[in-house]
Design a protein around this motif. Structure first.
Motif, short mmCIF file in Angstrom:
data_model
loop_
_atom_site.label_atom_id
_atom_site.label_comp_id
_atom_site.label_asym_id
_atom_site.label_seq_id
_atom_site.Cartn_x
_atom_site.Cartn_y
_atom_site.Cartn_z
N LEU A 48 0.84 -1.20 0.00
CA LEU A 48 0.00 0.00 0.00
C LEU A 48 0.88 1.26 0.00
O LEU A 48 0.59 2.22 -0.72
CB LEU A 48 -0.92 0.00 1.22
N THR A 49 1.94 1.23 0.79
CA THR A 49 2.87 2.36 0.78
C THR A 49 3.48 2.54 -0.60
O THR A 49 3.64 3.67 -1.09
CB THR A 49 3.99 2.13 1.81
N GLY A 50 3.77 1.42 -1.26
CA GLY A 50 4.28 1.49 -2.63
C GLY A 50 3.28 2.08 -3.59
O GLY A 50 3.65 2.79 -4.54
N ALA A 51 1.99 1.81 -3.36
CA ALA A 51 0.95 2.38 -4.22
C ALA A 51 0.90 3.90 -4.08
O ALA A 51 0.75 4.62 -5.08
CB ALA A 51 -0.41 1.78 -3.86
N TYR A 52 1.02 4.40 -2.86
CA TYR A 52 1.08 5.85 -2.67
C TYR A 52 2.29 6.44 -3.40
O TYR A 52 2.20 7.49 -4.04
CB TYR A 52 1.20 6.20 -1.18
N ALA A 53 3.42 5.74 -3.30
CA ALA A 53 4.64 6.23 -3.97
C ALA A 53 4.45 6.28 -5.47
O ALA A 53 4.85 7.26 -6.13
CB ALA A 53 5.82 5.33 -3.60
N ASP A 54 3.83 5.24 -6.05
CA ASP A 54 3.61 5.23 -7.48
C ASP A 54 2.57 6.26 -7.90
O ASP A 54 2.67 6.87 -8.96
CB ASP A 54 3.18 3.83 -7.95
N MET A 55 1.56 6.45 -7.06
CA MET A 55 0.57 7.48 -7.35
C MET A 55 1.23 8.86 -7.39
O MET A 55 0.87 9.73 -8.19
CB MET A 55 -0.51 7.47 -6.26
N GLY A 56 2.22 9.07 -6.54
CA GLY A 56 2.82 10.39 -6.38
C GLY A 56 4.03 10.68 -7.24
O GLY A 56 4.67 11.71 -7.05
N VAL A 57 4.36 9.81 -8.21
CA VAL A 57 5.49 10.12 -9.07
C VAL A 57 5.15 11.31 -9.96
O VAL A 57 3.99 11.68 -10.12
CB VAL A 57 5.93 8.90 -9.91
N GLU A 58 6.17 11.89 -10.56
CA GLU A 58 5.99 13.14 -11.28
C GLU A 58 4.99 13.06 -12.42
O GLU A 58 4.33 14.04 -12.76
CB GLU A 58 7.34 13.61 -11.83
N ASN A 59 4.84 11.88 -13.01
CA ASN A 59 3.97 11.73 -14.17
C ASN A 59 2.50 11.56 -13.81
O ASN A 59 1.66 11.47 -14.70
CB ASN A 59 4.42 10.53 -15.01
N ALA A 60 2.20 11.49 -12.51
CA ALA A 60 0.81 11.34 -12.08
C ALA A 60 0.51 12.40 -11.02
O ALA A 60 0.53 13.60 -11.31
CB ALA A 60 0.57 9.91 -11.57
N TYR A 61 0.25 11.98 -9.77
CA TYR A 61 -0.13 12.93 -8.74
C TYR A 61 1.04 13.70 -8.16
O TYR A 61 0.85 14.55 -7.28
CB TYR A 61 -0.90 12.20 -7.64
N GLY A 62 2.25 13.44 -8.66
CA GLY A 62 3.36 14.33 -8.35
C GLY A 62 3.22 15.66 -9.06
O GLY A 62 3.97 16.59 -8.79
N GLY A 63 2.24 15.76 -9.95
CA GLY A 63 1.92 17.04 -10.56
C GLY A 63 1.49 17.02 -12.01
O GLY A 63 0.69 17.86 -12.43
N LEU A 64 1.99 16.09 -12.83
CA LEU A 64 1.67 16.13 -14.26
C LEU A 64 0.18 16.00 -14.53
O LEU A 64 -0.36 16.61 -15.45
CB LEU A 64 2.43 15.02 -15.00
N THR A 65 -0.53 15.20 -13.70
CA THR A 65 -1.98 15.04 -13.86
C THR A 65 -2.70 16.38 -13.79
O THR A 65 -3.80 16.53 -14.35
CB THR A 65 -2.52 14.09 -12.78
N PHE A 66 -2.10 17.37 -13.16
CA PHE A 66 -2.75 18.67 -12.96
C PHE A 66 -2.11 19.77 -13.80
O PHE A 66 -2.82 20.65 -14.31
CB PHE A 66 -2.70 19.03 -11.48
N VAL A 67 -0.79 19.74 -13.96
CA VAL A 67 -0.12 20.78 -14.74
C VAL A 67 -0.47 20.66 -16.22
O VAL A 67 -0.75 21.67 -16.88
CB VAL A 67 1.41 20.70 -14.54
N ALA A 68 -0.47 19.44 -16.76
CA ALA A 68 -0.73 19.25 -18.19
C ALA A 68 -2.11 19.77 -18.60
O ALA A 68 -2.23 20.51 -19.60
CB ALA A 68 -0.55 17.79 -18.58
N PRO A 69 -3.20 19.41 -17.90
CA PRO A 69 -4.50 19.96 -18.31
C PRO A 69 -4.62 21.46 -18.08
O PRO A 69 -5.40 22.13 -18.77
CB PRO A 69 -5.50 19.17 -17.46
N ASP A 70 -3.87 22.02 -17.13
CA ASP A 70 -3.88 23.48 -16.98
C ASP A 70 -3.27 24.15 -18.20
O ASP A 70 -3.74 25.19 -18.67
CB ASP A 70 -3.14 23.89 -15.71
N LEU A 71 -2.20 23.56 -18.74
CA LEU A 71 -1.62 24.08 -19.97
C LEU A 71 -2.58 23.91 -21.14
O LEU A 71 -2.75 24.81 -21.97
CB LEU A 71 -0.30 23.38 -20.29
#
Length: 453
Positions: A48-71
């Motif tokens: 489960l801790t690994g799932a949080y880590a994978d969710m939070g990588v830069e290409n997902a919830y580390g920010g790309l999921t939000f920065v890309a659609p803002d652009l």
């Protein structure tokens, strides 16, 4: 329930492109043998801790999921000056099917989904005192990721018939071997939304009110409110936002005293804990985690995104939010993300007041509080005069939302749900939807590509 298995999961190609090259680089690996890997409760907690880590990588919830659609949802308020071709394509609304950023977002999100599917498949070995929380966290992660996948890679809920429009493949069990039978089709938009709501509803019922920096009950309620608002389901949006506010404020969460305090950014960079209004945030430390907002928005990092005067002109004189803009090297930047080790804000309490206000206003109701009181909580913090019930309008609520949540990933999705425009593109333009990655279409002929690609 059909068992869906997608090529990106079959290969388990985790895309961890570096901040320098940002190139797709996947290596096929075998799937986890459940009988070996998850035999004990401790094994599942580690997974489960690994799932949080994978969710939070830069290409997902580390920010790309939000920065890309803002652009993608920007027309004149932001400027992109970066050299990454893939992000330039997103900014220009000319995304090819092999765009490396959209491909990375797809693959990384499905990798994290597979992580939690592994966790959910092994709940029987989790100790009784942890089982509900583990299941709730896993379903929160899966529901959240599917919500963003279907918003990015499919037509909006209000764009045609969601029961007929293709969404994304639902993968609800751990992946196994590669066979022709596993080359599945896309689920409909309505089916994906139904699964998202099911997962998040379960998460809300299972999660504790407080859970450290992991997902809690208020976070699940808040994500549900976000989902319902995107659908235009205002009764459920108001109710879920109210539950999030009630649960959060009863357990120590509150708006920060100032707007700037919601985005702590000491310099030189240092790790920063969640603020009092972070209902859910991805954790970043000097040794782990990544903040894509910082990478692109801050001149202390790449500083590829600058703020145009057209955005600054939207604020009223005296708005304290104007204090978070500054000039560096002749360009204007936002100070929201200046800390390289700042946590990635996913859900702030302020969003819930704005959601409750909008949903109540549209319905003419006062679930939890009146729309004017909720909006004035936001305005009071930034030193603006309050509205009265007679002067508050829907346009004013939507503007308050736009300015309060600026650059946090809401632009494109709010344009779509309110049927707005991005320059000369209507909200339902095919240019405002990510393509299904080329590599997925090649390996799986059962997948359909989005219109316009």
């Amino acid at each position: 329930m059909k068992q869906f298995l997608y090529k990106s999961l079959l290969l388990l190609g985790v895309v961890y492109g570096t901040a320098c090259n940002k190139m797709l680089n996947t290596q096929p690996t075998q799937s986890i043998d459940q009988t070996v890997a998850l035999n004990t409760s401790s094994d599942v907690l580690v997974a489960l801790t690994g799932a949080y880590a994978d969710m939070g990588v830069e290409n997902a919830y580390g920010g790309l999921t939000f920065v890309a659609p803002d652009l993608l949802g920007n027309f004149a308020e932001l400027n992109w000056s970066g050299t990454y071709q893939g992000m330039t394509q997103i900014y220009n609304k000319t995304i090819p099917i092999d765009n490396n950023f959209t491909t990375q977002n797809w693959l990384t999100s499905y990798k994290a989904i597979n992580d939690v599917n592994n966790v959910l498949s092994a709940l029987n070995v989790v100790t009784a005192d942890k089982k509900a929380s583990v299941e709730g966290q896993a379903k929160f992660i899966r529901g959240s990721l599917y919500f963003d996948l279907v918003r990015l890679f499919a037509r909006a809920w209000n764009d045609g018939d969601p029961t007929a429009n293709d969404g994304v493949p639902l993968v609800l069990t751990p992946t196994g071997g590669i066979t022709d039978a596993n080359k599945v089709s896309r689920n409909k938009v309505s089916e994906v939304y139904a699964q998202v709501i099911s997962d998040l509803t379960d998460a809300e019922s299972l999660l504790p009110a407080t859970n450290g920096f992991y997902a809690n009950k208020a976070a699940a309620s808040a994500m549900l409110a976000r989902v319902y608002l995107q659908k235009g389901d205002y009764p459920n949006a108001a109710a879920a936002a109210n539950r999030a506010i009630t649960t959060a404020t009863a357990n120590g969460f509150a708006l920060t005293n100032t707007y700037a305090a919601a985005f702590p950014a000491p310099y030189p960079p240092a790790a920063v804990a969640n603020t009092s209004e972070d209902l859910f945030a991805m954790q970043v430390t000097p040794t782990s985690g990544f903040n894509t907002f910082n990478e692109y928005y801050s001149p202390y990092s790449r500083g590829d995104i600058q703020i145009n005067q057209a955005h600054l002109n939207l604020y009223e004189p005296g708005d304290a939010r104007l204090g978070l803009f500054y000039n560096s090297g002749g360009s204007i930047y936002t100070a929201k993300f200046d800390n390289v080790y700042g946590n990635v804000h996913i859900i702030r309490l302020a969003e819930m007041y704005l959601t409750r206000a909008e949903a109540n206003f549209r319905m003419g109701t006062q679930v939890g509080d009146s729309p004017v009181n909720d909006i004035n909580k936001i305005r009071q913090r930034v030193n603006l005069l309050p509205y009265t019930a007679g002067t508050l309008t829907l346009a004013a609520i939507l503007k308050e939302r736009k300015l309060e949540l600026a650059f946090e990933g809401f632009t494109l999705h709010d344009v779509k749900r309110t049927q707005g425009t991005v320059g000369n593109l209507n909200y339902n333009s095919s240019k405002l939807v990510f393509p299904i990655p080329k590599r997925e279409i090649i390996v799986n002929p059962n997948l359909t590509q989005n219109a316009g690609y």
